[in-house]
Design an enzyme around this catalytic site. Structure first.
Site, short mmCIF file in Angstrom:
data_model
loop_
_atom_site.label_atom_id
_atom_site.label_comp_id
_atom_site.label_asym_id
_atom_site.label_seq_id
_atom_site.Cartn_x
_atom_site.Cartn_y
_atom_site.Cartn_z
N HIS A 1 0.95 -1.04 -0.09
CA HIS A 1 -0.07 -0.13 0.08
C HIS A 1 0.85 1.09 -0.06
O HIS A 1 2.00 1.30 0.00
CB HIS A 1 -0.96 -0.07 1.12
CG HIS A 1 -0.26 -0.35 2.53
ND1 HIS A 1 0.46 0.73 2.91
CD2 HIS A 1 -0.47 -1.14 3.47
CE1 HIS A 1 0.91 0.49 4.36
NE2 HIS A 1 0.42 -0.65 4.68
N HIS B 1 3.91 1.48 2.53
CA HIS B 1 5.25 0.59 1.95
C HIS B 1 5.71 1.40 0.82
O HIS B 1 7.08 1.51 0.78
CB HIS B 1 5.02 -0.61 1.47
CG HIS B 1 4.02 -1.54 2.50
ND1 HIS B 1 2.96 -2.22 2.07
CD2 HIS B 1 4.43 -1.87 3.77
CE1 HIS B 1 2.57 -2.82 3.22
NE2 HIS B 1 3.37 -2.64 3.95
N CYS C 1 -2.06 -20.33 22.27
CA CYS C 1 -3.55 -20.75 21.63
C CYS C 1 -3.23 -21.88 20.67
O CYS C 1 -2.56 -21.66 19.72
CB CYS C 1 -4.04 -19.62 20.99
SG CYS C 1 -5.67 -20.15 20.06
N CYS D 1 -4.37 -21.49 17.18
CA CYS D 1 -3.61 -20.37 16.41
C CYS D 1 -2.02 -21.03 16.26
O CYS D 1 -1.36 -20.62 15.26
CB CYS D 1 -3.35 -19.16 16.95
SG CYS D 1 -4.81 -18.13 17.11
N CYS E 1 -9.09 -16.16 22.63
CA CYS E 1 -8.55 -16.02 21.76
C CYS E 1 -9.50 -15.42 20.55
O CYS E 1 -10.56 -15.86 20.52
CB CYS E 1 -7.81 -17.18 21.11
SG CYS E 1 -7.43 -17.20 19.31
N HIS F 1 -10.35 -18.12 17.84
CA HIS F 1 -10.79 -19.35 18.28
C HIS F 1 -11.98 -19.52 19.42
O HIS F 1 -12.49 -20.38 19.48
CB HIS F 1 -9.83 -20.54 18.25
CG HIS F 1 -8.85 -20.66 17.10
ND1 HIS F 1 -7.57 -19.93 16.95
CD2 HIS F 1 -9.01 -21.37 16.23
CE1 HIS F 1 -7.25 -19.92 15.73
NE2 HIS F 1 -7.99 -21.10 15.25
N LYS G 1 -6.27 5.12 10.27
CA LYS G 1 -5.27 4.41 10.20
C LYS G 1 -5.44 3.44 9.08
O LYS G 1 -6.63 2.92 8.85
CB LYS G 1 -4.94 3.54 11.43
CG LYS G 1 -3.59 2.92 11.72
CD LYS G 1 -3.66 2.25 12.93
CE LYS G 1 -2.32 1.34 12.83
NZ LYS G 1 -2.41 0.05 13.45
N LYS H 1 -6.09 -3.44 6.78
CA LYS H 1 -6.74 -4.40 5.83
C LYS H 1 -8.26 -4.51 6.18
O LYS H 1 -9.23 -4.31 5.29
CB LYS H 1 -6.30 -5.75 6.00
CG LYS H 1 -5.24 -6.45 4.94
CD LYS H 1 -5.04 -7.62 5.26
CE LYS H 1 -3.92 -8.09 4.75
NZ LYS H 1 -3.78 -9.60 5.22
N1 MSP Z 1 8.64 -6.98 8.36
C1 MSP Z 1 9.00 -5.91 9.26
C2 MSP Z 1 10.16 -4.92 8.92
C3 MSP Z 1 11.40 -5.80 9.25
S1 MSP Z 1 12.68 -4.77 8.45
C4 MSP Z 1 14.18 -5.58 9.08
C5 MSP Z 1 7.81 -4.79 9.16
N2 MSP Z 1 7.09 -4.98 8.01
S2 MSP Z 1 5.78 -3.98 7.61
O1 MSP Z 1 5.42 -4.50 6.47
O2 MSP Z 1 4.79 -3.74 8.68
O3 MSP Z 1 6.43 -2.43 7.12
C6 MSP Z 1 6.64 -1.52 8.16
C7 MSP Z 1 7.01 -0.39 7.36
O4 MSP Z 1 6.44 0.05 6.10
C8 MSP Z 1 7.24 0.82 8.08
O5 MSP Z 1 8.15 1.04 9.11
C9 MSP Z 1 7.08 1.95 7.12
O6 MSP Z 1 8.31 1.77 6.36
C10 MSP Z 1 6.15 1.28 6.05
N3 MSP Z 1 4.80 1.61 6.28
C11 MSP Z 1 3.69 0.90 6.54
N4 MSP Z 1 2.64 1.59 6.88
C12 MSP Z 1 2.94 2.92 6.94
C13 MSP Z 1 2.23 4.26 6.97
N5 MSP Z 1 0.76 4.15 7.41
N6 MSP Z 1 2.80 5.26 7.03
C14 MSP Z 1 4.11 5.35 6.66
N7 MSP Z 1 4.96 4.30 6.29
C15 MSP Z 1 4.21 3.07 6.74
O7 MSP Z 1 7.42 -4.13 10.09
#
Ligand code: MSP
Length: 639
Positions: free
Chosen positions: A19, A22, A133, A136, A150, A153, A303, A306
């Site tokens: 999204h 990321h 759990c 899970c 949980c 479940h 926020k 999903k």
């Molecule tokens: N897999 C772990 C990271 C491991 S790195 C060694 C993780 N993944 S995540 O898919 O949840 O990605 C988190 C990151 O996605 C955030 O730190 C940021 O870079 C980005 N973002 C996800 N949602 C975001 C917002 N709503 N706003 C800004 N950045 C966001 O955590």
């Protein structure tokens, strides 16, 4: 020679869909990489996916796939999104790759034999006690429980103890504190630095480094019954990617001697700013130089999640605005580092103002005048023009100012300065009114004004290249410029364009978008033809309509308005995603004979492939599907 620079993003969980959150971090990383490359710094950019852990295993099970088949499938959604956004990463790391597994095992071996300054083992085994759990197959926290049960479940979890290995974090915290306080390891922005120092003050305990019950993970080399805790696995990606396990020269260049910058949002601060440096110190490796933790953003006040179904898919934005404008719009919503609210409905206004009216218009009006009045060739410069000195000064300092901004992660300032120069040039153009000079036959002065404007366009095409690489390349080709002169050094001085060089303009670089086509959250309305809504009969004939029977219907996870349908169109069975869930339940729609457009290109909607579109009638809030009598067979053509 300046140090090579190594830029990373977090590796994203593969059970999510890409999204704009990321995308934001990844676009920032791409921008920094491209900018440093322009300034002649060797740069390496890594992103990837985090593929182990119980959540991925659960998602795979739900999809009816093996874990690796599920990862292989979903990783493509990230790669496709990044390709659509023109992200130029050098390496895409998957934690399930053999390269990474070997690297993690190597670091685990190293940590296993490591000692703290006091001679204690860095890794020790102990018992972990928590709520487990069985449904899970994982430990869950008190916070996750609903009425003590949980949430999935509806059963009470049992208290369970398992043997775990722990990492002696406490032994490293005093040194980490010193390094952060002295900025030897810079945590940025300042607010995040204070947050980490605050965490250290709270006497964090050691952390568990392995899990006995999580099977989808990398086994510990010294105890095959345990797998590495996801964060140990995930953080190590940063060293795997530059050759920790298999390429000492590359590792030395990028990790040991390079300037290492980790980018992420503030959600993963503790792991990066404390766990990761502690692991590296224990393994005797260099620490990163900088970690920049940007803000977290919401969408229209909520926020992104999903379940709310309000995640904005960057692919949808790219389809509407193109890759470059999407990058521009996302990067400019708020300064890097602060939290903000993304309001998609503002995107069109901003696109039209900054890109169509300011930058696009400057290019069009200047080049059109060169085409009409200067035989399509860049005219000669002329110094005696009112306002030129000030404009030149602003243009010539842009490169330096932008470099300083980028070095300090002031992305919006760097972009803002370039757009300000564009606005100043439009004003210069208006003030000098070159069209009057045409009438008066003052060709030298006219040429001088147009030359100056072309120079600004050239300089801006360099400085905005890291933001909009495609469109800036297009603008450069308007001025017959190639990539050899695409360097920061070339942006520092005026009078680089050679008079007599041909210009050409095939189409507006940033065509205006009609404002009333307001973009809804994540789903910008498709562009409409500007003036003519009437179709030729032959055009209508291209649309193939068939009767289809709905065989199966289910909700699309995380999208309240969508149903996933399996339909029979006579010659074949197909899957279609339809935005009718608020009007038709899966039970109600099943068995209906509907009308479907069958010759559309396949589309992916919320991650689900759709091959066709249902016809429906809409009045106010009421939506009714177009249906046909039961005796008309599926597959019948409607003409
Ligand atoms: N897999 C772990 C990271 C491991 S790195 C060694 C993780 N993944 S995540 O898919 O949840 O990605 C988190 C990151 O996605 C955030 O730190 C940021 O870079 C980005 N973002 C996800 N949602 C975001 C917002 N709503 N706003 C800004 N950045 C966001 O955590």
């Amino acid at each position: 020679m300046p140090r090579p620079i190594y830029i990373t993003t977090p590796i994203y969980y593969v059970n999510d869909r890409p999204h704009i959150g990321h995308a934001y971090t990844t676009i920032v990383a791409d921008l920094l990489t491209r900018f440093y490359r322009l300034s002649d710094r060797d740069a390496y950019f890594v992103t990837g996916t985090d593929e182990h852990g119980s959540k991925v295993a659960e998602a795979a099970q739900q999809a009816g796939l093996s874990e690796i088949a599920f990862c292989d499938q979903t990783v493509e959604t990230f790669k496709t999104a990044w390709e659509n956004l023109s992200l130029s990463y050098d390496y895409f790391l998957r934690t399930t790759s053999n390269r990474h597994k070997q690297s993690v095992q190597k670091i685990l071996e190293k940590l296993h034999t490591a000692k703290t300054e006091n001679g204690e083992d860095v890794i020790y085994s102990d018992f972990y006690e928590g709520l487990y759990c069985t449904g899970c197959e994982k430990f869950i926290t008190e916070k996750e429980l609903v009425d003590g049960k949980c949430p999935h479940h509806k059963t009470k979890p049992e208290k369970l103890k398992e043997k775990n290995y722990f990492f002696r974090l406490s032994a490293f915290l005093p040194r980490i504190k010193e390094l952060i306080e002295s900025d030897e390891m810079q945590i940025l922005p300042e607010e995040r630095k204070r947050e980490v120092l605050g965490l250290i003050g709270q006497e964090l305990g050691d952390f568990s480094l392995s899990r006995e019950r999580v099977k989808w993970g990398i086994p510990l080399p010294f105890d095959k019954n345990q797998s590495a805790y996801v964060w140990i696995d995930a953080l190590s990606n940063y060293i795997t990617a530059v050759g920790y396990g298999d390429d000492p020269d590359s590792f030395d260049k990028w990790w040991t001697k390079g300037e290492v910058i980790h980018l992420m949002a503030k959600d993963i601060l503790k792991f990066h700013c404390l766990y990761w440096p502690a692991m590296l110190m224990a393994a005797g490796l260099e620490l990163p130089d900088k970690m920049f933790l940007h803000g977290f953003f919401t969408v229209d006040g909520d926020k992104m999640s999903k379940t709310l179904g309000n995640q904005i898919d960057p692919n949808e934005m790219v389809a509407f605005y193109g890759a470059d404008a999407t990058r521009y719009l996302l990067l400019t919503q708020f300064p890097l580092g602060v939290d903000g609210d993304v309001q998609a409905k503002r995107f069109i206004t901003q696109y039209n103002s900054d890109l169509a009216n300011d930058l696009g218009n400057l290019v069009s009006r200047v080049i059109k005048m060169v085409l009409v009045n200067c035989g399509g060739k860049i005219p000669a410069p002329h110094k005696e023009i009112e306002g030129l000195d000030a404009l030149m000064a602003q243009a010539e300092e842009l490169a330096e100012r932008s470099y300083a901004h980028i070095k300090h992660f002031r992305v919006t300032n760097a972009i803002g300065d370039a757009i300000s120069l564009v606005r100043a040039t439009n004003k210069f153009f208006n003030d000098r009114a070159p069209w009057k000079l045409v009438k008066e036959g003052k060709t030298d002065e006219l040429g001088g004004i147009l030359y100056a404007c072309c120079e600004v366009i050239r300089i801006v095409s360099i400085l905005l290249y890291p933001v909009m690489p495609g469109k800036m390349t297009e603008i450069r080709s308007v001025l017959s410029l190639d990539s050899a002169s695409l360097t920061l050094a070339n942006a520092r001085t005026f009078f680089e364009l050679v008079p007599g060089t041909k210009v050409k303009l095939d189409q507006p670089v940033f065509p205006r978008i009609k404002e009333e086509k307001e973009a809804k959250t994540g789903a910008p309305a498709p562009a409409e033809k500007e003036d003519d809504n009437l179709l030729d009969i032959s055009e209508f004939g291209k649309v193939e309509l068939r009767v289809a029977e709905v065989l199966k219907a289910e909700k699309v996870e995380g999208a309240d308005r969508l149903l996933k349908l399996q339909i029979d169109i006579g010659s074949e069975k197909r899957q279609v995603v339809a935005g009718v869930a608020e009007h038709y339940s899966p039970d109600k729609i099943m068995g209906m004979k509907v009308v479907v457009v069958t010759n559309l290109k396949p589309a992916t909607i919320r991650g689900v492939e759709s091959r066709g579109m249902l016809l429906a009638a809409k009045k106010g809030k009421k939506l009714t599907l177009v249906t046909v009598a039961d005796d008309i067979p599926a597959g019948a053509k409607i003409s």
